[in-house]
Design an enzyme around this catalytic site. Structure first.
Site, PDB file in Angstrom:
ATOM      1  CG  HIS A 184      -0.197 -10.419   0.669  1.00  0.00           C
ATOM      2  ND1 HIS A 184       1.097 -10.121   1.027  1.00  0.00           N
ATOM      3  CD2 HIS A 184      -0.974  -9.541   1.352  1.00  0.00           C
ATOM      4  CE1 HIS A 184       1.090  -9.086   1.887  1.00  0.00           C
ATOM      5  NE2 HIS A 184      -0.166  -8.724   2.106  1.00  0.00           N
ATOM      6  CG  HIS A 207      -3.318  -9.078   5.804  1.00  0.00           C
ATOM      7  ND1 HIS A 207      -2.673  -8.220   6.648  1.00  0.00           N
ATOM      8  CD2 HIS A 207      -2.775  -8.881   4.572  1.00  0.00           C
ATOM      9  CE1 HIS A 207      -1.784  -7.514   5.962  1.00  0.00           C
ATOM     10  NE2 HIS A 207      -1.823  -7.893   4.696  1.00  0.00           N
ATOM     11  NE  ARG A 236       5.210  -4.287   1.739  1.00  0.00           N
ATOM     12  CZ  ARG A 236       3.904  -4.436   1.708  1.00  0.00           C
ATOM     13  NH1 ARG A 236       3.111  -3.484   2.142  1.00  0.00           N
ATOM     14  NH2 ARG A 236       3.368  -5.558   1.268  1.00  0.00           N
ATOM     15  CG  ASP A 237       1.896  -6.047   4.650  1.00  0.00           C
ATOM     16  OD1 ASP A 237       1.348  -4.989   4.976  1.00  0.00           O
ATOM     17  OD2 ASP A 237       1.303  -6.950   4.028  1.00  0.00           O
ATOM     18  CG  ASN A 258       1.190 -10.196   5.856  1.00  0.00           C
ATOM     19  OD1 ASN A 258       1.635  -9.122   6.206  1.00  0.00           O
ATOM     20  ND2 ASN A 258       0.695 -10.407   4.674  1.00  0.00           N
ATOM     21  CB  CYS A 312      -4.508  -3.071   5.638  1.00  0.00           C
ATOM     22  SG  CYS A 312      -4.981  -1.935   4.309  1.00  0.00           S
TER      23      CYS A 312
END
Ligand code: ZN
Length: 310
Positions: A209, A211, A15-16, A251, A242
């Protein structure tokens, strides 16, 4: 060191990570990567997002991905949802666990979802209610919880105000997100200590979470674990970024994280060699070098699973 014996890794790469790829990744390849990841022993994967395809065309195939992946017993396939409409799609797709995020920073939230924090809270309240009424587990995340690339310092009271609203909604997990990669271990330590104390005696888990935009990701993981954190997001080979945090990279890499944890004797349940193979395959399919380090240098030998733990 006072470290947890077990840590749950949530790979949010599909996803990310995928959503930051400029070219559309063929659905078939996404499925191939998720299926390979499923075979590593990982327990949780965030596989896609039900955000409107207009905003994230990369994940427009959410339904197809969820319908076609080989669901392995014991693995939870999760999805990010932006609103009640997303929850409806997730229900249709048979998702058991959804995540929703609001940025504590007004500027970042506005850039991300074009809503004020108050508007987002209203939207998500409805979405959480719908999900819970269908027996779906809900994680709510506070993004930019450690600082914002647009606004700078984010006061902890602002983070807690959003977190409190989430907790009132009856969610099962609270996530603190370092979207732009600004967190440092001292700050993480303080925040995690505070939130674990706050959540003590409830059934609500705390998830982190990070990064790795400034190479501080694993140091932050260590700081979080020393305070007792046991649920950590990672992404296959450090994919991601992002769009609204200039310079934000992916991440923390799953392989690097599992390598570190297993070498310290923390059980992730993941077979590191299988994970590295999955990261290599992902790199090959995307046709570019990804940030993860362990696939380049190889794992620490004693991070590899001993035969007994399979
Ligand atoms: Zn992220």
């Amino acid at each position: 060191m006072n470290l947890p014996k077990k840590v749950t890794i949530v790979d949010v790469g599909p996803r990310d990570g995928f959503q930051m790829e400029p070219g559309f990744i063929p659905t078939e390849q996404k499925i191939q990567i998720i299926d390979r990841l499923s075979e590593t022993g990982i327990k949780r994967i965030e596989v896609t997002s039900f955000v409107h395809p207009k905003y994230v065309p990369q994940l427009a195939d959410a339904e197809e991905v969820l319908a076609r992946i080989k669901r392995k017993e014991g693995v939870i396939y999760e999805a990010l949802v932006p609103n009640a409409k997303g929850v409806e799609r997730a229900i249709q797709a048979g998702v058991e666990h959804v995540s929703m995020v609001i940025s504590a920073s007004e500027s970042h939230n506005k850039a991300n979802v074009n809503m004020t924090v108050a508007e987002s809270l209203k939207t998500l309240k409805e979405a959480v209610k719908l999900a819970l009424s269908h027996g779906i587990k809900v994680t709510t995340g506070v993004g930019t919880a450690f600082g914002c690339a647009l606004e700078g310092w984010v006061p902890p009271e602002k983070v807690e105000a959003v977190a409190d609203e989430f907790l009132d909604m009856g969610v099962c997990e609270l996530s603190l997100g370092d979207t732009p990669g600004l967190a440092n271990p001292a700050q993480v330590s303080e925040m995690v200590r505070y939130y674990l104390q706050k959540l003590k005696g409830t059934d609500v888990g705390l998830r982190l979470h990070f990064h790795d935009s400034r190479g501080q990701g694993l140091a932050n993981v260590l700081a979080a674990m020393l305070e007792g954190a046991t649920i950590i997001d990672t992404a296959i080979c450090g994919m991601g970024g992002c769009p609204y945090s200039p310079g934000a990279t992916g991440n923390i890499a799953s392989g690097d994280t599992v390598n570190l944890l297993e070498a310290m004797g923390i059980d992730t349940g993941i077979d590191l060699m299988k994970l590295i193979e999955c990261e290599r395959m992902t790199q090959d399919l995307l046709g570019k070098e990804l940030p993860g380090q362990t696939i380049k240098s190889g794992p620490i030998p004693w991070a590899l699973k001993k035969p007994k733990s399979g």
